[in-house]
Design a protein around this motif. Structure first.
Motif, PDB file in Angstrom:
ATOM      1  N   TYR A 416       0.833  -1.204   0.000  1.00  8.55           N
ATOM      2  CA  TYR A 416       0.000   0.000   0.000  1.00  8.55           C
ATOM      3  C   TYR A 416       0.874   1.263   0.000  1.00  8.55           C
ATOM      4  N   CYS A 417       1.994   1.182   0.701  1.00  9.96           N
ATOM      5  CA  CYS A 417       2.925   2.324   0.756  1.00  9.96           C
ATOM      6  C   CYS A 417       3.732   2.449  -0.534  1.00  9.96           C
ATOM      7  N   LEU A 418       4.231   1.333  -1.005  1.00 11.82           N
ATOM      8  CA  LEU A 418       5.251   1.336  -2.048  1.00 11.82           C
ATOM      9  C   LEU A 418       4.694   1.597  -3.439  1.00 11.82           C
ATOM     10  N   TYR A 419       3.448   1.207  -3.689  1.00 14.49           N
ATOM     11  CA  TYR A 419       2.953   1.215  -5.067  1.00 14.49           C
ATOM     12  C   TYR A 419       1.772   2.152  -5.314  1.00 14.49           C
ATOM     13  N   HIS A 420       1.396   2.993  -4.351  1.00  8.87           N
ATOM     14  CA  HIS A 420       0.177   3.785  -4.556  1.00  8.87           C
ATOM     15  C   HIS A 420       0.374   4.964  -5.506  1.00  8.87           C
ATOM     16  N   HIS A 421       1.622   5.223  -5.941  1.00 10.43           N
ATOM     17  CA  HIS A 421       1.852   6.256  -6.957  1.00 10.43           C
ATOM     18  C   HIS A 421       2.271   5.657  -8.307  1.00 10.43           C
ATOM     19  N   GLU A 422       2.165   4.345  -8.452  1.00 10.87           N
ATOM     20  CA  GLU A 422       2.367   3.740  -9.768  1.00 10.87           C
ATOM     21  C   GLU A 422       1.122   4.005 -10.628  1.00 10.87           C
ATOM     22  N   ARG A 423       1.320   4.037 -11.935  1.00 18.10           N
ATOM     23  CA  ARG A 423       0.218   4.287 -12.864  1.00 18.10           C
ATOM     24  C   ARG A 423      -0.018   3.071 -13.757  1.00 18.10           C
ATOM     25  N   TRP A 424      -1.254   2.895 -14.174  1.00 18.72           N
ATOM     26  CA  TRP A 424      -1.621   1.768 -15.021  1.00 18.72           C
ATOM     27  C   TRP A 424      -0.837   1.769 -16.335  1.00 18.72           C
ATOM     28  N   ASP A 425      -0.500   2.972 -16.838  1.00 17.07           N
ATOM     29  CA  ASP A 425       0.221   3.062 -18.117  1.00 17.07           C
ATOM     30  C   ASP A 425       1.730   2.986 -17.959  1.00 17.07           C
ATOM     31  N   GLY A 426       2.230   2.795 -16.735  1.00 18.02           N
ATOM     32  CA  GLY A 426       3.666   2.652 -16.514  1.00 18.02           C
ATOM     33  C   GLY A 426       4.410   3.952 -16.296  1.00 18.02           C
ATOM     34  N   GLU A 427       3.688   5.082 -16.216  1.00 17.02           N
ATOM     35  CA  GLU A 427       4.328   6.385 -16.064  1.00 17.02           C
ATOM     36  C   GLU A 427       4.418   6.842 -14.613  1.00 17.02           C
ATOM     37  N   GLY A 428       4.142   5.978 -13.687  1.00 14.70           N
ATOM     38  CA  GLY A 428       4.179   6.374 -12.284  1.00 14.70           C
ATOM     39  C   GLY A 428       5.542   6.160 -11.647  1.00 14.70           C
ATOM     40  N   TYR A 429       5.575   6.267 -10.325  1.00 11.66           N
ATOM     41  CA  TYR A 429       6.825   6.085  -9.575  1.00 11.66           C
ATOM     42  C   TYR A 429       6.526   5.264  -8.329  1.00 11.66           C
ATOM     43  N   PRO A 430       7.520   4.657  -7.699  1.00  7.22           N
ATOM     44  CA  PRO A 430       8.977   4.809  -7.931  1.00  7.22           C
ATOM     45  C   PRO A 430       9.564   3.849  -8.968  1.00  7.22           C
ATOM     46  N   PHE A 431       8.807   2.838  -9.437  1.00 11.31           N
ATOM     47  CA  PHE A 431       9.408   1.812 -10.285  1.00 11.31           C
ATOM     48  C   PHE A 431       8.877   1.802 -11.715  1.00 11.31           C
ATOM     49  N   GLY A 432       7.885   2.599 -12.031  1.00  9.52           N
ATOM     50  CA  GLY A 432       7.329   2.613 -13.379  1.00  9.52           C
ATOM     51  C   GLY A 432       6.664   1.312 -13.771  1.00  9.52           C
ATOM     52  N   LEU A 433       6.072   0.629 -12.814  1.00  8.62           N
ATOM     53  CA  LEU A 433       5.360  -0.621 -13.111  1.00  8.62           C
ATOM     54  C   LEU A 433       4.121  -0.327 -13.949  1.00  8.62           C
ATOM     55  N   LYS A 434       3.670  -1.355 -14.693  1.00  5.66           N
ATOM     56  CA  LYS A 434       2.582  -1.147 -15.634  1.00  5.66           C
ATOM     57  C   LYS A 434       1.499  -2.207 -15.466  1.00  5.66           C
ATOM     58  N   GLY A 435       0.226  -1.774 -15.572  1.00  6.55           N
ATOM     59  CA  GLY A 435      -0.907  -2.696 -15.592  1.00  6.55           C
ATOM     60  C   GLY A 435      -0.946  -3.618 -14.396  1.00  6.55           C
ATOM     61  N   ALA A 436      -1.220  -4.895 -14.663  1.00  7.12           N
ATOM     62  CA  ALA A 436      -1.381  -5.883 -13.602  1.00  7.12           C
ATOM     63  C   ALA A 436      -0.081  -6.190 -12.877  1.00  7.12           C
TER      64      ALA A 436
END
Length: 572
Positions: A416-436
């Motif tokens: 909940y802490c680490l991934y709540h600023h990731e975006r579905w399209d991969g443009e988020g942070y901190p790791f730029g993860l995408k989709g599922a």
């Protein structure tokens, strides 16, 4: 009971039961149906009248007010079990159409006050416990030995069943299951002492009679609790010492037993059982069996109470961490609590179970814990951040994960802490993860977090209207947000699950106040007056309503605690 009724709990009419067949007036004058001899009660204080919707309590312009619990009311539709307070006097309402459940911690049994003349036998529970397990005499016959073996086997099985539970509600159910399987009882009640009072209070009721109230002899209960004695009634149906109206006999209780619940010399409460319509339904061997069951029951109850203490300590730890976050980032005060509420509603809409919902609650509270590591100048800046400042702010998800990584019971919160600023399209942070590839916990908090950011007012901008923010979520579906999460959140909004949590939703209503803890505006119901007490729907803090020159405001009641969302136990 065949009709709705009022039960007078205090004063000279204590114990009286008044059927609500028409208007029932309450006041100090003798011509009232319920006459309360209390100087704080007005001559014509209040009335209860029957309407097509149910029984309605109406204040008649009393000087000191009419209350349901601690809430002052002018007109109120009464619910089963609610207690009316006028001055220092208390009256309970019981609805006719509600039957007693087979076993419930929510049951509100009517406790009648006995006259102290019940015929009973009492013995030290320790002595009964010892005789139950004493070695049989050599002359004991085979039938008697088989009976002893059967009883010992039953107690062993009961002990195993009771000890297998950790939740207090489950312990109560297990105890009563064993009692009713081994004894000819119609009603069973567990009474425990509380923090507020050493006198035992009803915690659990099990009844197979189908009646809508449960009657417990306070004389027997007090004897067992105060002296540690096991008590059994004697020939109640034939005993002339019972006085009419308030004795066991009038409630069709023919036999009753009560045993103390004692754990390491600490009296926790009592277990009470009775039988209806049969004289001498219980034998001394039944009393011995009840005492034998009370031993493991008391241990199980104490262990369950310890578990509740640990769970409360866990909740308190979350509260301290949440407060630390709020204190560091005072421009977003209340954000933590609003995101938590949004996230829990979203999890419910998605069908996540209670265990996962409690994890979501924890994740919502701690999703921004990493802000503790961000420079104060950045957190307190009243303007939008520069690119450089924003890069420094972007470290907070990883810092939050670092803070939680070494604490075992907080490790489930890390996603909940680490991934709540990731975006579905991969443009988020901190790791730029995408989709599922983004853990579902992060995807859930992302929607709740962004919706609150859009609808909350900041020093440099006004919050969006909720409909505008909902539209923004829909437009970001499949780019910024998980489409399924957005769809579920929109469903929550359309069901009315979101509006009460919004920071400024009720700001412009004449009867609203800002919560002194989380800043969310709370709508006040028409019956709320000065000195009323309410709970904030967002942070769940207890607030006392104050008034100054016609304006209402809230004062935080420091002894209050936030409510668990959802509760980890159904017991009281």
């Amino acid at each position: 009971m065949q009709t709705d009724c009022l039960i007078v709990l205090t004063g000279h009419m204590k114990g009286h039961v008044i059927s609500v067949d028409g208007d029932i007036t309450i006041g100090r004058n003798p011509d009232n149906v319920v006459q309360l001899d209390d100087i704080q009660v007005s001559r014509r204080h209040a009335k209860v009248e029957r309407t097509p919707d149910g029984c309605v309590l109406k204040d008649l312009g009393s000087g000191n007010g009419t209350f349901i619990g601690n809430r002052r009311v002018v007109e109120h539709l009464l619910a089963d079990g609610e207690v009316i307070r006028a001055g220092g006097q208390h009256i309970q309402f019981r609805a006719a159409h509600l039957g007693a459940s087979s076993g419930s911690t929510d049951a509100k049994p009517r406790v009648f006050q006995s006259d102290g003349q019940e015929a009973f036998e009492a013995s030290d529970a320790k002595n009964i416990y010892r005789t139950f397990f004493q070695t049989p005499e050599k002359s004991t016959g085979d039938d008697r030995l088989r009976e002893i073996q059967k009883r010992l086997t039953a107690v062993y099985a009961a002990n195993q069943a009771i000890a297998s539970e950790q939740k207090l509600s489950g312990v109560f159910e297990r105890i009563m299951d064993q009692v009713f399987s081994l004894l000819p009882a119609d009603t069973g009640v567990i009474l425990l002492k509380t923090e507020e009072s050493d006198a035992p209070k009803v915690e659990y009721v099990h009844s197979k009679t189908g009646s809508d109230s449960v009657h417990v002899s306070t004389t027997i209960v007090s004897r067992a609790f105060e002296r540690g004695e096991a008590v059994i009634t004697c020939n109640a149906m034939d005993d002339s010492r019972f006085s009419a109206g308030m004795s066991i006999i009038t409630q069709n209780i023919s036999s009753a037993m009560c045993a103390p619940l004692t754990h390491q010399e600490e009296r926790l409460g009592v277990i009470y059982v009775d039988s209806h319509g049969v004289t001498d339904a219980f034998k001394n061997s039944d009393l011995e069996l009840l005492v034998a069951l009370a031993g493991p029951a008391a241990t199980a109850i104490k262990n369950a109470q310890y578990v509740r203490m640990v769970e409360q300590s866990y909740q308190d730890t979350l509260l301290v961490l949440a407060n630390a976050i709020e204190l560091r980032d005072h421009y977003t005060v209340g954000h933590t609590w609003r995101v938590t509420n949004f996230a829990v509603e979203l999890a419910r809409e998605l069908g996540w179970n209670d265990v996962k919902q409690r994890e979501v609650q924890m994740g919502g509270v701690l999703h921004d814990v990493g802000k503790i590591a961000v420079d104060n100048a950045i957190l307190s800046k009243p303007d939008q951040l520069t690119d450089e400042e924003f890069e420094k702010m972007k470290v907070h998800p990883e810092r939050g994960a670092d803070l939680l990584r070494d604490v075992k019971f907080l490790q489930p919160v890390i996603p909940y802490c680490l991934y709540h600023h990731e975006r579905w399209d991969g443009e988020g942070y901190p790791f730029g993860l995408k989709g599922a590839d983004i853990p579902v916990e992060g995807r859930l908090i992302s929607v709740a977090d962004t919706f609150d950011a859009m609808t909350s007012t900041r020093p440099y901008r006004k919050g969006m209207a909720p409909t505008t923010a909902i539209q923004a979520l829909v437009e970001g579906r499949g780019s910024q947000f998980d489409p399924d999460m957005v769809n579920a959140f929109v469903a929550c909004y359309e069901k009315g699950k979101i509006e009460d949590v919004l920071q400024d939703y009720y700001k412009n209503e004449a009867r609203s106040i800002a919560c002194p803890f989380c800043s969310t505006f709370v709508r006040l119901n028409p019956e709320v007056r000065a000195d009323s007490e309410i709970n904030c729907p967002v942070c769940h803090r207890h607030i006392r309503i104050m008034e100054h020159e016609g304006y209402f405001y809230g004062e935080l009641m420091m002894q209050s605690r936030p409510r668990n969302l959802p509760p980890s136990d159904t017991s009281t």
